[in-house]
Scaffold this active site. Structure first.
Site, PDB file in Angstrom:
ATOM      1  N   CYS A 113      52.555  22.470  35.589  1.00 45.96           N
ATOM      2  CA  CYS A 113      53.775  21.862  36.140  1.00 45.96           C
ATOM      3  C   CYS A 113      54.100  22.461  37.512  1.00 45.96           C
ATOM      4  O   CYS A 113      53.380  22.220  38.469  1.00 45.96           O
ATOM      5  CB  CYS A 113      54.939  22.009  35.161  1.00 45.96           C
ATOM      6  SG  CYS A 113      56.338  20.923  35.559  1.00 45.96           S
ATOM      7  N   HIS A 215      52.743  19.858  30.385  1.00 42.31           N
ATOM      8  CA  HIS A 215      52.921  21.156  29.730  1.00 42.31           C
ATOM      9  C   HIS A 215      52.050  21.254  28.481  1.00 42.31           C
ATOM     10  O   HIS A 215      52.525  21.066  27.360  1.00 42.31           O
ATOM     11  CB  HIS A 215      54.388  21.356  29.345  1.00 42.31           C
ATOM     12  CG  HIS A 215      55.289  21.641  30.513  1.00 42.31           C
ATOM     13  ND1 HIS A 215      55.574  22.926  30.942  1.00 42.31           N
ATOM     14  CD2 HIS A 215      55.949  20.795  31.344  1.00 42.31           C
ATOM     15  CE1 HIS A 215      56.388  22.852  31.987  1.00 42.31           C
ATOM     16  NE2 HIS A 215      56.623  21.582  32.253  1.00 42.31           N
ATOM     17  N   GLU A 217      51.053  23.847  27.041  1.00 45.33           N
ATOM     18  CA  GLU A 217      51.497  24.951  26.182  1.00 45.33           C
ATOM     19  C   GLU A 217      52.499  24.490  25.122  1.00 45.33           C
ATOM     20  O   GLU A 217      52.690  25.166  24.097  1.00 45.33           O
ATOM     21  CB  GLU A 217      52.097  26.089  27.033  1.00 45.33           C
ATOM     22  CG  GLU A 217      53.519  25.892  27.514  1.00 45.33           C
ATOM     23  CD  GLU A 217      53.653  25.014  28.754  1.00 45.33           C
ATOM     24  OE1 GLU A 217      54.745  24.998  29.354  1.00 45.33           O
ATOM     25  OE2 GLU A 217      52.666  24.336  29.122  1.00 45.33           O
TER      26      GLU A 217
END
Length: 237
Positions: A113, A215, A217
């Site tokens: 990001c 994202h 994660e």
């Protein structure tokens, strides 16, 4: 031996009861868990003076630049527009120097990001200060209202890229940003785009520099391809 992976820290600018004062450095727990699941050892990297960066990188095998606030547009030679969000110039100074030193010393880096945007700016590119007001075409909703671990739009991936070898094409991703890469500098390639043309992935020739706009994660526990981004990053080291 497990690789030491630095993750640059964000700064909570307000007061917090955790330490009863302002300016608390923190690293997102999902990014920590993703690095652990991929076989690495995560290390938090609060911003430090630029002259300390060489010594820091000597101790790390790779660096991840995660999400965070907007990038100060003066690093692109621009004045701020009214739609610009919160910035943290101290973090920008540190991360730009860290990107440049890592590239110069061939320490692999991965951007997520804002991390994709700061890598791009550090190497000579530019970002939209506010995607919705500055993008020349009609944009998708890039700051989702859905929970962050849920995908909301699709991304096409260049079949000649390392990213394609990792996650394939037509990837369903989450989206939580209002800045985005505008111009990519020499040495980096656009390797993924949303259906509206917004840049969603960049990398260099050997993928020692790689970054995505979404994202992973927040999605890896439900989508193994997102964990593969972290695994392949560590394997490239």
């Amino acid at each position: 031996m497990s690789k030491l992976i630095g993750i640059t820290a964000d700064v909570f600018l307000g007061e917090t009861t955790a330490i009863n004062e302002k300016l608390m450095d923190f690293v997102p727990r999902p990014a920590v868990n993703a690095v652990l699941a991929a076989g690495g050892i995560p290390v938090s990297l609060p911003y430090i003076p630029k002259e300390k960066i060489n010594g820091l990188l000597e101790r790390l095998d790779g660096v991840i630049f995660p999400g965070g606030p907007d990038i100060d547009p003066t690093f692109m030679g621009e004045e701020p527009i009214p739609e610009l969000g919160v910035t943290n110039r101290d973090r920008d100074v540190f991360e730009i120097a860290l990107v440049r030193t890592a590239v110069a010393t061939k320490v692999p880096i991965l951007g997520i990001c804002r991390g994709a945007q700061i890598i791009d700016v550090a190497l000579g590119g530019s970002v939209y200060q506010d995607l919705e007001s500055q993008y020349p075409g009609k944009v998708l909703k890039h700051h989702q209202s859905a929970p962050g671990d849920q995908p909301t739009h699709f991304v096409s991936v260049d079949h000649d890229s390392k990213l394609f070898k990792t996650i394939g094409d037509n990837v369903f991703v989450n989206s939580r940003h209002h800045q985005a890469i505008k111009a990519v500098p020499e040495g980096l390639h656009i390797v993924a785009k949303a259906t509206d043309g917004v840049i969603e992935g960049i990398e260099n020739d050997d993928a020692s520099v790689q970054a995505v706009q979404w994202h992973p994660e927040n999605m890896w526990e439900h989508d193994s391809r997102q964990l593969d981004i972290f695994k392949d990053f560590i394997e490239r080291i």
